[in-house]
Design a protein around this motif. Structure first.
Motif, PDB file in Angstrom:
ATOM      1  N   HIS A 143     -68.055  33.857 -23.502  1.00 11.77           N
ATOM      2  CA  HIS A 143     -66.848  34.012 -24.355  1.00 11.77           C
ATOM      3  C   HIS A 143     -65.787  35.022 -24.224  1.00 11.77           C
ATOM      4  CE1 HIS A 143     -68.694  30.705 -26.509  1.00 11.77           C
ATOM      5  NE2 HIS A 143     -69.748  31.276 -26.307  1.00 11.77           N
ATOM      6  N   GLN A 144     -66.080  36.171 -24.000  1.00 13.11           N
ATOM      7  CA  GLN A 144     -65.035  37.342 -23.832  1.00 13.11           C
ATOM      8  C   GLN A 144     -64.490  37.421 -22.339  1.00 13.11           C
ATOM      9  OE1 GLN A 144     -64.933  40.506 -26.175  1.00 13.11           O
ATOM     10  NE2 GLN A 144     -66.591  39.893 -27.733  1.00 13.11           N
ATOM     11  N   ALA A 145     -65.198  37.272 -21.518  1.00 20.51           N
ATOM     12  CA  ALA A 145     -64.853  37.421 -19.870  1.00 20.51           C
ATOM     13  C   ALA A 145     -64.325  38.687 -19.749  1.00 20.51           C
ATOM     14  CB  ALA A 145     -63.645  36.205 -19.640  1.00 20.51           C
ATOM     15  N   ARG A 146     -63.192  39.089 -19.217  1.00 18.04           N
ATOM     16  CA  ARG A 146     -62.650  40.232 -18.891  1.00 18.04           C
ATOM     17  C   ARG A 146     -62.532  41.249 -20.384  1.00 18.04           C
ATOM     18  NH1 ARG A 146     -57.685  39.055 -14.639  1.00 18.04           N
ATOM     19  NH2 ARG A 146     -58.913  38.202 -13.118  1.00 18.04           N
ATOM     20  N   ALA A 147     -62.527  40.568 -21.452  1.00 13.36           N
ATOM     21  CA  ALA A 147     -62.372  41.471 -22.747  1.00 13.36           C
ATOM     22  C   ALA A 147     -63.627  42.254 -22.851  1.00 13.36           C
ATOM     23  CB  ALA A 147     -62.088  40.765 -23.691  1.00 13.36           C
ATOM     24  N   ASP A 148     -64.847  41.835 -22.095  1.00 18.20           N
ATOM     25  CA  ASP A 148     -66.036  42.333 -22.278  1.00 18.20           C
ATOM     26  C   ASP A 148     -66.194  43.523 -21.636  1.00 18.20           C
ATOM     27  OD1 ASP A 148     -68.826  43.228 -22.551  1.00 18.20           O
ATOM     28  OD2 ASP A 148     -69.548  41.329 -21.247  1.00 18.20           O
ATOM     29  N   ARG A 149     -66.472  44.683 -22.048  1.00 14.67           N
ATOM     30  CA  ARG A 149     -66.344  46.121 -21.481  1.00 14.67           C
ATOM     31  C   ARG A 149     -67.819  46.563 -21.068  1.00 14.67           C
ATOM     32  NH1 ARG A 149     -64.255  50.365 -23.411  1.00 14.67           N
ATOM     33  NH2 ARG A 149     -64.309  49.881 -25.708  1.00 14.67           N
ATOM     34  N   PHE A 150     -68.723  45.762 -21.360  1.00 17.77           N
ATOM     35  CA  PHE A 150     -70.249  46.110 -21.006  1.00 17.77           C
ATOM     36  C   PHE A 150     -70.189  45.944 -19.586  1.00 17.77           C
ATOM     37  CE2 PHE A 150     -71.469  46.142 -25.437  1.00 17.77           C
ATOM     38  CZ  PHE A 150     -71.937  47.065 -25.477  1.00 17.77           C
ATOM     39  N   PRO A 151     -70.901  46.955 -18.758  1.00 15.12           N
ATOM     40  CA  PRO A 151     -71.130  46.541 -17.258  1.00 15.12           C
ATOM     41  C   PRO A 151     -72.053  45.544 -17.114  1.00 15.12           C
ATOM     42  CG  PRO A 151     -72.391  48.441 -17.893  1.00 15.12           C
ATOM     43  CD  PRO A 151     -71.497  48.027 -19.046  1.00 15.12           C
ATOM     44  N   ASP A 152     -71.872  44.758 -15.758  1.00  9.09           N
ATOM     45  CA  ASP A 152     -73.075  43.678 -15.457  1.00  9.09           C
ATOM     46  C   ASP A 152     -74.518  44.425 -15.598  1.00  9.09           C
ATOM     47  OD1 ASP A 152     -70.968  42.202 -14.834  1.00  9.09           O
ATOM     48  OD2 ASP A 152     -70.907  42.261 -12.845  1.00  9.09           O
ATOM     49  N   SER A 153     -74.687  45.403 -15.568  1.00  6.40           N
ATOM     50  CA  SER A 153     -76.131  46.191 -15.358  1.00  6.40           C
ATOM     51  C   SER A 153     -76.689  45.665 -16.800  1.00  6.40           C
ATOM     52  CB  SER A 153     -76.039  47.630 -15.343  1.00  6.40           C
ATOM     53  OG  SER A 153     -75.164  47.966 -16.468  1.00  6.40           O
ATOM     54  N   ARG A 154     -75.849  45.316 -17.980  1.00  6.91           N
ATOM     55  CA  ARG A 154     -76.504  44.758 -19.092  1.00  6.91           C
ATOM     56  C   ARG A 154     -77.669  43.580 -19.173  1.00  6.91           C
ATOM     57  NH1 ARG A 154     -73.269  43.561 -24.758  1.00  6.91           N
ATOM     58  NH2 ARG A 154     -75.059  42.436 -25.909  1.00  6.91           N
ATOM     59  N   PHE A 155     -77.116  43.001 -18.136  1.00  7.02           N
ATOM     60  CA  PHE A 155     -77.973  41.562 -17.937  1.00  7.02           C
ATOM     61  C   PHE A 155     -79.332  42.061 -17.459  1.00  7.02           C
ATOM     62  CE2 PHE A 155     -73.613  39.739 -16.380  1.00  7.02           C
ATOM     63  CZ  PHE A 155     -73.196  39.809 -17.935  1.00  7.02           C
ATOM     64  N   ALA A 156     -79.404  42.550 -16.466  1.00  7.76           N
ATOM     65  CA  ALA A 156     -80.599  43.196 -15.797  1.00  7.76           C
ATOM     66  C   ALA A 156     -81.524  43.874 -17.161  1.00  7.76           C
ATOM     67  CB  ALA A 156     -80.530  44.138 -14.780  1.00  7.76           C
ATOM     68  N   ILE A 157     -80.869  44.836 -17.906  1.00 12.69           N
ATOM     69  CA  ILE A 157     -81.435  45.350 -19.040  1.00 12.69           C
ATOM     70  C   ILE A 157     -82.199  44.357 -19.753  1.00 12.69           C
ATOM     71  CG2 ILE A 157     -81.391  46.999 -20.840  1.00 12.69           C
ATOM     72  CD1 ILE A 157     -79.036  48.524 -19.135  1.00 12.69           C
ATOM     73  N   GLU A 158     -81.156  43.565 -20.404  1.00 14.25           N
ATOM     74  CA  GLU A 158     -81.657  42.553 -21.129  1.00 14.25           C
ATOM     75  C   GLU A 158     -83.064  41.686 -20.514  1.00 14.25           C
ATOM     76  OE1 GLU A 158     -77.912  41.832 -24.085  1.00 14.25           O
ATOM     77  OE2 GLU A 158     -78.005  40.738 -22.332  1.00 14.25           O
ATOM     78  N   GLU A 159     -82.769  41.456 -19.463  1.00 19.17           N
ATOM     79  CA  GLU A 159     -83.964  40.717 -18.961  1.00 19.17           C
ATOM     80  C   GLU A 159     -85.276  41.422 -18.646  1.00 19.17           C
ATOM     81  OE1 GLU A 159     -82.576  39.936 -14.984  1.00 19.17           O
ATOM     82  OE2 GLU A 159     -81.270  38.352 -15.255  1.00 19.17           O
ATOM     83  N   GLU A 160     -85.196  42.550 -18.413  1.00 20.80           N
ATOM     84  CA  GLU A 160     -86.396  43.431 -18.374  1.00 20.80           C
ATOM     85  C   GLU A 160     -86.863  43.653 -20.049  1.00 20.80           C
ATOM     86  OE1 GLU A 160     -89.247  46.088 -16.381  1.00 20.80           O
ATOM     87  OE2 GLU A 160     -87.930  44.232 -16.159  1.00 20.80           O
ATOM     88  N   ILE A 161     -86.088  43.834 -20.858  1.00 19.04           N
ATOM     89  CA  ILE A 161     -86.540  43.736 -22.406  1.00 19.04           C
ATOM     90  C   ILE A 161     -87.266  42.196 -22.710  1.00 19.04           C
ATOM     91  CG2 ILE A 161     -85.758  43.758 -24.836  1.00 19.04           C
ATOM     92  CD1 ILE A 161     -83.484  45.824 -23.588  1.00 19.04           C
ATOM     93  N   VAL A 162     -86.763  41.355 -22.239  1.00 17.31           N
ATOM     94  CA  VAL A 162     -87.172  39.906 -22.960  1.00 17.31           C
ATOM     95  C   VAL A 162     -88.351  39.985 -22.299  1.00 17.31           C
ATOM     96  CG1 VAL A 162     -86.740  37.557 -22.144  1.00 17.31           C
ATOM     97  CG2 VAL A 162     -84.934  38.880 -23.155  1.00 17.31           C
ATOM     98  N   ARG A 163     -88.764  40.348 -20.941  1.00 18.08           N
ATOM     99  CA  ARG A 163     -89.991  40.183 -20.226  1.00 18.08           C
ATOM    100  C   ARG A 163     -90.926  41.119 -20.867  1.00 18.08           C
ATOM    101  NH1 ARG A 163     -92.858  42.407 -16.166  1.00 18.08           N
ATOM    102  NH2 ARG A 163     -91.307  44.278 -15.747  1.00 18.08           N
ATOM    103  N   ARG A 164     -90.685  42.221 -21.489  1.00 12.02           N
ATOM    104  CA  ARG A 164     -91.649  43.358 -21.744  1.00 12.02           C
ATOM    105  C   ARG A 164     -91.911  43.529 -23.148  1.00 12.02           C
ATOM    106  NH1 ARG A 164     -90.178  48.519 -18.302  1.00 12.02           N
ATOM    107  NH2 ARG A 164     -92.110  49.159 -19.193  1.00 12.02           N
TER     108      ARG A 164
END
Length: 440
Positions: A143-164
């Motif tokens: 929804h925010q595209a370029r306005a999202d200032r979090f790095p792409d690494s957030r996705f990997a962090i969330e995947e690991e949290i969801v898994r563990r």
């Protein structure tokens, strides 16, 4: 007495709601802590120290303490800049858990960075970890595209949290679907518990009296928008709908926008305010839009009850507490058909759902309510019933306590091996990438 650690790295229960990074999560953490304490738990809320004047520990109420975590400079930082500080945050948690006279029985992490800091501690000490994300990175990026200032690494962090994580708390059906479809979450480890409202703060009152208290005339049709002054909240969409309501549907409508960091904001104080004022001028309604700035929680009920309709059309909304508060005050809601609003607002019963970023559709539904006060009254009353049936903080506290008790009883089976506190695998890579990005 069982002990629960609530971790909320950027959203302190002590912070006033309405700032750029201070909103629904702050309210959620504050009320969940109180409700769990009322049920006999001892609760410690861990949040980042963002002011040198804050004491290390505050006794915030019976069985509730707020513990300020020294991670990074003791000043406000946007949440997008906090990721490199989560290693220090986690090490402080480890130290606190190590010396605690009584062990914690459960950790409830709020937001992905809190879960990131909590995960190694939970595994080292064999403590169940429940996570409420409040917002998911992949949904935000969509929804925010370029306005999202979090790095792409957030996705990997969330995947690991969801898994563990031992349990994922979804706030609405859409949140649950996103966890499953976007992150591959195990449905069996998801519990859905919504956000809530405080019945002592929010309840119906006489509209004329409410308007007298906020200084509004009796004869105008008032729209209320309440929340943070950030683009994704869609305030520009409401201003454009106001213009259409006035010029196309011939309704003498006005809009009051409550929110922001300060009580009397200026364009220099709030950059978003300058953009919104310009939109109001372009649409020919600069004298029909009032920006009041932040108001205290005790004043919000007056605004909710004074309004003819509450409007909330964000691009996306993980839950959205303000529509529920408006319903509790017997005010019909016209909200965006997205996220948690799709769940909290019963379309055609407590208000209407409309597409985000569609001022024409929004104006059409507002015109229906303006021309049929009896329908608006019925929708308001239905909203009171729905809010009190499904969304009180007391109900939220009871549901969370039930989820947590199951996790605590299963603790011996959930406990992992005692491992060093480290951010290995995706968490380590993500933390390093975030630190490097910040340096650049």
């Amino acid at each position: 007495m069982q002990r629960i650690a609530i971790v909320s790295e950027h959203a302190s229960p002590l912070a006033p709601a309405g700032g750029v990074d201070s909103g629904g999560q702050n309210i959620y953490v504050a009320n969940v802590a109180r409700q769990l304490a009322a049920r006999g738990y001892r609760v410690d809320v861990y949040t980042r120290l963002d002011s040198p004047s804050q004491p290390p520990v505050i006794d915030w109420g019976e069985n509730v303490r707020v513990i300020h975590v020294p991670a990074g400079p003791a000043r406000y930082l946007p949440k997008e800049e906090l990721l490199p500080l989560m290693g220090a945050f986690g090490r402080f948690l480890e130290d606190c858990f190590e010396v605690a006279e009584e062990p914690y029985d459960l950790i409830h992490a709020n937001f992905f960075m809190s879960a990131m800091a909590s995960m190694p501690v939970a595994r080292r000490f064999g403590i169940p970890l429940a996570v409420t994300f409040h917002a998911l990175g992949r949904v935000r990026r969509r929804h925010q595209a370029r306005a999202d200032r979090f790095p792409d690494s957030r996705f990997a962090i969330e995947e690991e949290i969801v898994r563990r994580a031992d349990c994922l708390i979804a706030e609405c059906p859409q949140d649950r679907r996103d966890l499953i479809e976007l992150y591959g979450a195990d449905p069996a480890r998801i519990s859905m518990v919504p956000c809530g409202f405080d019945g002592e703060e929010m309840a119906p009152m006489d509209r004329r009296e409410a308007r007298r208290l906020v200084g509004w005339p009796d004869d105008a049709f008032y729209l209320l928008q309440l929340g943070r002054m950030v683009p994704r909240k869609g305030i520009d969409n409401v201003i454009r709908a106001l213009a259409r309501l006035r010029f196309h549907h011939h309704v003498d409508a006005r809009l009051c926008v409550v929110g922001g960091n300060i009580a009397r904001p200026t364009d220099q104080d709030v950059p978003e305010l300058l953009r919104l004022r310009e939109i109001a001028r372009e649409e020919g309604v600069p004298d029909r839009v009032e920006f009041t700035g932040r108001r205290g929680r005790t004043q919000l009920r007056r605004y909710y009850c004074a309004a003819d309709v509450f409007v909330s059309t964000p691009w996306y909304e993980p839950f959205g507490i303000t529509p529920v508060e408006a319903m509790a005050c017997a005010t019909p809601v016209v909200g965006a058909d997205t996220g948690g609003i799709r769940y909290s607002v019963a379309d055609g019963e407590t208000g209407f759902l409309v597409p985000p970023r569609d001022p024409d559709r929004l104006a059409e539904k507002l015109a229906v309510l303006a021309r049929d006060p009896e329908l608006a009254r019925r929708m308001g009353q239905a909203g009171v019933r729905r809010a009190n049936r499904l969304f009180t903080w007391r109900e939220v506290g009871e549901e969370l306590a039930e989820v947590f008790e199951v996790l605590i009883r299963r603790r011996p089976r959930l406990s992992g091996p005692r491992v060093p506190l480290s951010y290995d695998l995706p968490l380590a890579r993500a933390a390093r990438e975030a630190a490097e990005t910040t340096k650049d």
